[in-house]
Design an enzyme around this catalytic site. Structure first.
Site, PDB file in Angstrom:
ATOM      1  CE  LYS A   1     -46.041 -18.124  26.120  1.00  0.00           C
ATOM      2  NZ  LYS A   1     -45.964 -18.840  27.368  1.00  0.00           N
TER       3      LYS A   1
HETATM    4  C1  PLP Z   1     -46.153 -20.217  28.168  1.00  0.00           C
HETATM    5  C2  PLP Z   1     -47.214 -20.480  29.170  1.00  0.00           C
HETATM    6  C3  PLP Z   1     -46.935 -20.898  30.480  1.00  0.00           C
HETATM    7  C4  PLP Z   1     -45.561 -21.302  30.923  1.00  0.00           C
HETATM    8  O1  PLP Z   1     -44.635 -20.312  30.757  1.00  0.00           O
HETATM    9  P1  PLP Z   1     -43.071 -20.675  30.912  1.00  0.00           P
HETATM   10  O2  PLP Z   1     -42.440 -19.331  31.136  1.00  0.00           O
HETATM   11  O3  PLP Z   1     -42.636 -21.326  29.650  1.00  0.00           O
HETATM   12  O4  PLP Z   1     -42.924 -21.559  32.103  1.00  0.00           O
HETATM   13  C5  PLP Z   1     -47.974 -21.014  31.370  1.00  0.00           C
HETATM   14  N1  PLP Z   1     -49.253 -20.747  31.016  1.00  0.00           N
HETATM   15  C6  PLP Z   1     -49.560 -20.371  29.763  1.00  0.00           C
HETATM   16  C7  PLP Z   1     -50.990 -20.076  29.437  1.00  0.00           C
HETATM   17  C8  PLP Z   1     -48.561 -20.247  28.798  1.00  0.00           C
HETATM   18  O5  PLP Z   1     -48.880 -19.895  27.541  1.00  0.00           O
END
Ligand code: PLP
Length: 390
Positions: free
Chosen positions: A190
């Site tokens: 991210k």
């Molecule tokens: C990555 C992601 C999540 C989950 O995030 P985590 O921190 O890995 O639990 C939820 N929604 C979207 C759209 C994502 O891309």
């Protein structure tokens, strides 16, 4: 063959980690305080400041999935309640709805923006609908004026999935501050990274208080206060919570990542423009430009590979890119393509045709701020090699 043969593999979404993060992690280890403590508190304050909200209205947790889960419980969802979300999202969005006891309801995307279409939301509202869960896909802001107007009309709560949207803005407002709750991810791919990690923003104080309690076993006081030197204080368990707290070890990374969030965004914007320019004459579909008066977070650069126009299937394109040493991603196969949801809810992908088509044609190209110009040119050459003769 290609001049790029033998060059190192470009890992999709590799994070840009610098000396500051490494030193802060070492300092945290040496401090003896690894768990939730002063660095988590500092990271929450810094994130709230970045978002322009009160410092007390941000709660760090250990993932965005956890953030979504506790937000929905704090929103007061009950079994049988319905939450409307998009079929073009990561499974965690929908799983969190199910874990909160509520029932997910999908409303199709707009094929240009890839975001949930407000008209589809309106059509899916029933007497059981309690919340809307928009996802700012790839970092592009959802149509929040329309969504919040629908929510106000039907007395629904709004929980924003901002996993892609740390830098996103919509008509002067920041992603995660337009709904009742905003949920962020600091997963390794991210825009801000803590390894695993997440954040909840809540507009009202009662909601954030409940989120903080639920994220730490349902205890009425967090561990840092409990073990501080101002005397022993008993905690009380006031509801059955979860183990969702962030560690100082994670926040140590996040503090320095957040300090570089704008510089990294500018780099991704450069890469984005480079790709837009490089692919202008190819038969793929490039991502739409951001809507006026919004800011795109540029989390994902996604193209559509329509086999009829490109002369190669999406899956063959994925293989061809990988063979050229380029890490690619798929964001996402539509939720109803997965067997669990088909069996549990009887969903068929054809019911959400826009998400189905996007999910079967989409490919994400590397967009990490870590990418150098030479690597970006390799990505462009590989795409041209795969599609240039179509
Ligand atoms: C990555 C992601 C999540 C989950 O995030 P985590 O921190 O890995 O639990 C939820 N929604 C979207 C759209 C994502 O891309």
């Amino acid at each position: 063959m290609s001049p790029d043969e033998g060059k190192p593999f470009i890992v999709f979404g590799a994070p840009r980690i610098e000396r500051e993060e490494i030193d802060e992690v070492v300092a945290t280890l040496e401090s003896g305080w690894l768990g939730t403590g002063p660095r988590v508190a500092a990271f929450e304050r810094a994130f709230a400041h970045y978002k322009g909200i009160e410092p007390g209205n941000a709660a760090a947790v250990n993932s965005c999935t956890a953030a979504l889960h506790v937000s929905m419980i704090a929103a007061g969802l009950q079994p049988g309640d319905e939450v409307i979300t998009t079929p073009l999202t990561f499974c965690a969005t929908v799983n969190a709805i199910i874990h909160s006891g509520a029932t997910p309801v999908l409303a199709d995307i707009d094929p240009v923006t890839m975001n949930i279409d407000p008209r589809g939301i309106e059509e899916r509202i029933t007497p059981r609908t309690r919340a809307i869960l928009p996802v700012h896909f790839a970092g592009r802001a959802c149509a929040m004026d329309a969504i919040t107007a629908i929510a106000a009309r039907h007395e629904l709560r709004v929980i924003e999935d901002c996993a892609h949207a740390i830098e996103t803005e919509y008509r002067g407002r920041k992603a995660g501050t337009m709904g009742d709750f905003g949920c962020f991810s600091f997963y390794v791919t991210k825009n801000v990274v803590t390894g695993e990690g997440g954040m909840v923003l809540a507009r009202n104080d009662a909601d954030i208080g409940r989120v903080k309690m639920l994220a730490l076993h349902g205890m009425s006081r967090d561990a840092w206060h409990r073990f501080s030197d101002s005397g022993y204080r008993h905690y009380q368990v006031v509801e059955c919570g979860f183990k969702y707290n962030m560690m100082d070890l994670q926040a140590a990374i996040g503090i320095h990542q957040l300090a570089r969030v704008e510089a990294n965004w500018r780099r991704r914007q450069e890469l984005w423009e480079r790709y837009q320019h490089a692919f202008a004459d190819l038969p793929l579909v490039r991502p739409a430009a951001a809507a006026p008066d919004t800011r795109h977070a540029h989390h994902l650069y996604t193209v559509l590979i329509d086999e009829a126009r490109c002369g190669i299937s999406r899956d063959a394109f994925l293989d061809a890119m990988t063979a050229r040493g380029i890490g690619v991603g798929v964001h996402y196969l539509a939720i109803p393509e997965h067997p669990f949801y088909r069996q549990r809810f009887g969903w068929r992908p054809e019911e959400w045709p826009n998400a189905m088509h996007a999910g079967r044609q989409t490919v994400s190209l590397p967009l990490s701020a870590r990418l150098g110009d030479e690597e970006a040119d390799r990505v462009c050459r590989a795409v041209w090699e795969c599609l240039g003769s179509a």
